[in-house]
Design a protein around this motif. Structure first.
Motif, PDB file in Angstrom:
ATOM      1  N   MET A 191       0.842  -1.214   0.000  1.00 52.80           N
ATOM      2  CA  MET A 191       0.000   0.000   0.000  1.00 52.80           C
ATOM      3  C   MET A 191       0.870   1.255   0.000  1.00 52.80           C
ATOM      4  SD  MET A 191      -3.044   1.001   2.646  1.00 52.80           S
ATOM      5  CE  MET A 191      -2.008   1.494   3.987  1.00 52.80           C
ATOM      6  N   LYS A 192       0.487   2.257  -0.805  1.00 52.20           N
ATOM      7  CA  LYS A 192       1.264   3.499  -0.838  1.00 52.20           C
ATOM      8  C   LYS A 192       0.968   4.295   0.438  1.00 52.20           C
ATOM      9  CE  LYS A 192       2.731   6.695  -4.454  1.00 52.20           C
ATOM     10  NZ  LYS A 192       3.273   7.706  -3.632  1.00 52.20           N
ATOM     11  N   ARG A 193       2.026   4.716   1.087  1.00 54.74           N
ATOM     12  CA  ARG A 193       1.824   5.434   2.341  1.00 54.74           C
ATOM     13  C   ARG A 193       1.503   6.905   2.060  1.00 54.74           C
ATOM     14  NH1 ARG A 193       6.701   4.630   6.198  1.00 54.74           N
ATOM     15  NH2 ARG A 193       7.924   5.095   4.357  1.00 54.74           N
ATOM     16  N   ARG A 194       0.664   7.485   2.924  1.00 55.92           N
ATOM     17  CA  ARG A 194       0.348   8.908   2.806  1.00 55.92           C
ATOM     18  C   ARG A 194       1.503   9.704   3.407  1.00 55.92           C
ATOM     19  NH1 ARG A 194      -4.741  12.120   3.350  1.00 55.92           N
ATOM     20  NH2 ARG A 194      -5.861  10.158   3.423  1.00 55.92           N
ATOM     21  N   LYS A 195       2.024  10.653   2.652  1.00 55.60           N
ATOM     22  CA  LYS A 195       3.120  11.479   3.157  1.00 55.60           C
ATOM     23  C   LYS A 195       2.557  12.560   4.062  1.00 55.60           C
ATOM     24  CE  LYS A 195       5.969  10.837  -0.969  1.00 55.60           C
ATOM     25  NZ  LYS A 195       6.947   9.921  -0.433  1.00 55.60           N
ATOM     26  N   VAL A 196       3.139  12.700   5.251  1.00 55.65           N
ATOM     27  CA  VAL A 196       2.639  13.709   6.186  1.00 55.65           C
ATOM     28  C   VAL A 196       3.790  14.496   6.816  1.00 55.65           C
ATOM     29  CG1 VAL A 196       0.553  12.395   6.801  1.00 55.65           C
ATOM     30  CG2 VAL A 196       2.594  12.125   8.193  1.00 55.65           C
ATOM     31  N   ILE A 197       3.468  15.749   7.137  1.00 56.17           N
ATOM     32  CA  ILE A 197       4.338  16.574   7.976  1.00 56.17           C
ATOM     33  C   ILE A 197       3.526  16.846   9.237  1.00 56.17           C
ATOM     34  CG2 ILE A 197       5.477  18.829   8.227  1.00 56.17           C
ATOM     35  CD1 ILE A 197       5.673  18.936   5.153  1.00 56.17           C
ATOM     36  N   ILE A 198       4.171  16.683  10.392  1.00 55.43           N
ATOM     37  CA  ILE A 198       3.459  16.896  11.656  1.00 55.43           C
ATOM     38  C   ILE A 198       3.959  18.191  12.291  1.00 55.43           C
ATOM     39  CG2 ILE A 198       3.061  15.995  13.986  1.00 55.43           C
ATOM     40  CD1 ILE A 198       3.354  13.170  12.874  1.00 55.43           C
ATOM     41  N   ASP A 199       3.037  19.103  12.562  1.00 58.06           N
ATOM     42  CA  ASP A 199       3.379  20.373  13.211  1.00 58.06           C
ATOM     43  C   ASP A 199       2.715  20.366  14.593  1.00 58.06           C
ATOM     44  OD1 ASP A 199       4.455  23.165  12.913  1.00 58.06           O
ATOM     45  OD2 ASP A 199       2.354  23.656  13.293  1.00 58.06           O
ATOM     46  N   CYS A 200       3.506  20.456  15.664  1.00 61.36           N
ATOM     47  CA  CYS A 200       2.918  20.205  16.990  1.00 61.36           C
ATOM     48  C   CYS A 200       3.596  21.005  18.104  1.00 61.36           C
ATOM     49  CB  CYS A 200       3.010  18.712  17.304  1.00 61.36           C
ATOM     50  SG  CYS A 200       4.680  18.058  17.238  1.00 61.36           S
ATOM     51  N   ASP A 201       2.998  20.963  19.296  1.00 60.36           N
ATOM     52  CA  ASP A 201       3.552  21.685  20.463  1.00 60.36           C
ATOM     53  C   ASP A 201       3.500  20.782  21.701  1.00 60.36           C
ATOM     54  OD1 ASP A 201       0.737  21.728  20.650  1.00 60.36           O
ATOM     55  OD2 ASP A 201       0.701  23.634  21.719  1.00 60.36           O
ATOM     56  N   PRO A 202       4.237  19.666  21.694  1.00 62.78           N
ATOM     57  CA  PRO A 202       4.069  18.675  22.776  1.00 62.78           C
ATOM     58  C   PRO A 202       4.427  19.204  24.156  1.00 62.78           C
ATOM     59  CG  PRO A 202       5.593  17.884  21.049  1.00 62.78           C
ATOM     60  CD  PRO A 202       5.320  19.316  20.786  1.00 62.78           C
ATOM     61  N   GLY A 203       3.472  19.160  25.050  1.00 63.36           N
ATOM     62  CA  GLY A 203       2.068  18.766  24.979  1.00 63.36           C
ATOM     63  C   GLY A 203       1.794  17.276  25.171  1.00 63.36           C
ATOM     64  N   VAL A 204       1.004  17.000  26.246  1.00 61.74           N
ATOM     65  CA  VAL A 204       0.603  15.639  26.564  1.00 61.74           C
ATOM     66  C   VAL A 204      -0.132  14.977  25.401  1.00 61.74           C
ATOM     67  CG1 VAL A 204      -1.007  14.335  27.992  1.00 61.74           C
ATOM     68  CG2 VAL A 204       0.559  15.963  29.067  1.00 61.74           C
ATOM     69  N   ASP A 205      -1.204  15.611  24.911  1.00 63.96           N
ATOM     70  CA  ASP A 205      -1.982  14.936  23.862  1.00 63.96           C
ATOM     71  C   ASP A 205      -1.250  14.949  22.525  1.00 63.96           C
ATOM     72  OD1 ASP A 205      -2.500  17.677  23.932  1.00 63.96           O
ATOM     73  OD2 ASP A 205      -4.489  17.478  23.057  1.00 63.96           O
ATOM     74  N   ASP A 206      -0.381  15.951  22.313  1.00 65.35           N
ATOM     75  CA  ASP A 206       0.497  15.904  21.131  1.00 65.35           C
ATOM     76  C   ASP A 206       1.386  14.666  21.235  1.00 65.35           C
ATOM     77  OD1 ASP A 206       0.550  19.052  19.986  1.00 65.35           O
ATOM     78  OD2 ASP A 206       0.184  18.876  22.132  1.00 65.35           O
ATOM     79  N   GLY A 207       1.822  14.365  22.458  1.00 63.06           N
ATOM     80  CA  GLY A 207       2.674  13.192  22.673  1.00 63.06           C
ATOM     81  C   GLY A 207       1.947  11.907  22.301  1.00 63.06           C
ATOM     82  N   VAL A 208       0.689  11.794  22.725  1.00 61.39           N
ATOM     83  CA  VAL A 208      -0.077  10.581  22.384  1.00 61.39           C
ATOM     84  C   VAL A 208      -0.312  10.531  20.867  1.00 61.39           C
ATOM     85  CG1 VAL A 208      -2.209   9.292  22.817  1.00 61.39           C
ATOM     86  CG2 VAL A 208      -1.159  10.618  24.674  1.00 61.39           C
ATOM     87  N   MET A 209      -0.505  11.712  20.280  1.00 59.47           N
ATOM     88  CA  MET A 209      -0.652  11.769  18.813  1.00 59.47           C
ATOM     89  C   MET A 209       0.592  11.203  18.126  1.00 59.47           C
ATOM     90  SD  MET A 209       0.684  13.806  16.190  1.00 59.47           S
ATOM     91  CE  MET A 209       1.209  15.310  16.986  1.00 59.47           C
ATOM     92  N   LEU A 210       1.786  11.554  18.640  1.00 61.17           N
ATOM     93  CA  LEU A 210       3.027  11.041  18.028  1.00 61.17           C
ATOM     94  C   LEU A 210       3.106   9.520  18.175  1.00 61.17           C
ATOM     95  CD1 LEU A 210       5.571  13.813  19.159  1.00 61.17           C
ATOM     96  CD2 LEU A 210       4.759  13.375  16.820  1.00 61.17           C
ATOM     97  N   ALA A 211       2.654   9.015  19.325  1.00 59.60           N
ATOM     98  CA  ALA A 211       2.654   7.557  19.525  1.00 59.60           C
ATOM     99  C   ALA A 211       1.709   6.896  18.518  1.00 59.60           C
ATOM    100  CB  ALA A 211       2.230   7.231  20.959  1.00 59.60           C
ATOM    101  N   LEU A 212       0.533   7.478  18.350  1.00 56.60           N
ATOM    102  CA  LEU A 212      -0.443   6.910  17.408  1.00 56.60           C
ATOM    103  C   LEU A 212       0.116   6.934  15.980  1.00 56.60           C
ATOM    104  CD1 LEU A 212      -3.350   5.876  16.787  1.00 56.60           C
ATOM    105  CD2 LEU A 212      -4.048   8.272  16.607  1.00 56.60           C
ATOM    106  N   ALA A 213       0.706   8.065  15.605  1.00 55.22           N
ATOM    107  CA  ALA A 213       1.266   8.175  14.247  1.00 55.22           C
ATOM    108  C   ALA A 213       2.391   7.157  14.063  1.00 55.22           C
ATOM    109  CB  ALA A 213       1.778   9.594  14.005  1.00 55.22           C
ATOM    110  N   SER A 214       3.208   7.000  15.098  1.00 53.96           N
ATOM    111  CA  SER A 214       4.324   6.058  15.003  1.00 53.96           C
ATOM    112  C   SER A 214       3.827   4.629  14.802  1.00 53.96           C
ATOM    113  CB  SER A 214       5.178   6.139  16.265  1.00 53.96           C
ATOM    114  OG  SER A 214       6.180   5.175  16.203  1.00 53.96           O
TER     115      SER A 214
END
Ligand code: BDR
Ligand code: CA
Length: 315
Positions: free
Chosen positions: A1-24
């Motif tokens: 499957m072709k992966r979607r290319k993304v750039i993540i712009d964030c201010d971690p941040g507790v929930d930004d941190g969980v977002m990074l875990a989910l993305a990872s």
């Protein structure tokens, strides 16, 4: 499957941190080209250090570049009451050997977008104030053509969390939010209307801490800090706001939404940062509107997919 290319712009941040875990956990679907930081929950040095250590800890290899240290017009106001003085609820992460890119975050995003193949585009996932994204589009308007869509956490059609009227990311930099809303780039707004429904309970957070996985424990500890110290303690659940844009890209089918014409209040009055939008339904055809707004979610599915992802990241 072709992966979607993304750039993540964030201010971690507790929930930004969980977002990074989910993305990872979903790098088989998301190709993370880079991470940029923006001042918001804490100052730019703290959120950048957090972005580096969190991405290292969760297994994201993409480079991290430091973006704007203040909103476009205003003075920064941080959120220690929700995220702690260090931005991640006092959680201690292993010292990372990685260092930030020497490029400024905005130039870094511009270069990544410029280097894409002719027909290629990247999505921007934005989970902090929209300062970097707004300035990118203002300084380098040609980059708009290389952005597939901007999926951002910010705003609210139904009242605020930092004032009665405004959500934190829009309150922090309303001018940037306005610039992005007026940019003409396809936008998906994950505002409080939906993110307030995307919670984890005390029991779920406790379980995450007990799995014996360092990644899940870190997410549990960070969310636990919010649960004990922020206004979330009154309801015994924590909204994982910033995980929503990533979840939307992975599982759009669990969300509902509609096309809207929105603006932001940029005054100094009580409504600073509030989203302005109405019931001009006759204008709400996709082609006349500037943003697709998420309004509802299958909460059980959100919880199931988030918890399973964190569990799998731990394996
Ligand atoms: C937003 O504000 C920040 O404190 C969170 O990280 C999230 O991006 C929620 O209003
Ligand atoms: Ca955030």
């Amino acid at each position: 499957m072709k992966r979607r290319k993304v750039i993540i712009d964030c201010d971690p941040g507790v929930d930004d941190g969980v977002m990074l875990a989910l993305a990872s956990a979903h790098q088989d679907q998301l190709e993370i080209l880079g991470i940029t930081t923006v001042c918001g929950n804490q100052d730019i040095d703290k959120v950048s250090r957090n972005a580096l250590s969190l991405s290292d800890f969760f297994g994201i290899e993409a480079p991290v570049a430091k973006g704007m240290d203040r909103p476009v017009v205003r003075e920064p106001e941080y959120a220690p009451e929700t995220h702690g003085e260090d931005g991640i609820g006092g959680c201690v992460l292993p010292e990372t050997q990685r260092t930030e890119s020497r490029e400024n975050g905005i130039l870094f995003m511009q270069r990544i977008l410029k280097e894409l193949e002719k027909e290629e585009k990247a999505s921007i996932i934005a989970t902090g104030p929209l300062t970097n994204v707004a300035l990118l589009l203002r300084i380098f308007p040609e980059t708009a053509d290389k952005i597939r869509e901007i999926v951002f956490m910010g705003g609210s059609l139904s009242g605020g969390n930092v004032t009665d009227a405004a959500e934190f990311n829009f309150y922090e930099d309303p001018e940037a939010a306005r610039m992005v809303l007026q940019s003409g780039v396809p936008l998906v707004m994950c505002g409080l209307d939906v993110t307030e429904k995307c919670t984890l309970t005390r029991k779920q957070i406790l379980k995450m801490c007990q799995w014996g996985s360092p990644a899940a424990k870190l997410c549990g500890d960070m969310l636990g800090y919010c649960l004990e110290n922020s206004s979330e303690k009154y309801r015994g659940e924590v909204s994982v706001h910033d995980a929503v844009p990533v979840m939307y890209l992975l599982h759009p089918e669990i969300f509902e939404g509609g096309h809207k014409i929105l603006d932001v209040d940029c005054s100094e009055g009580a409504a600073r940062g509030a989203v302005l939008g109405g019931f001009r339904w006759w204008k709400n055809e996709a082609e006349d509107t500037n943003v697709y707004v998420l309004t509802d979610v299958d909460k059980d599915k959100f919880q199931e997919y988030l918890i399973t992802s964190l569990y799998e990241l731990a394996q």
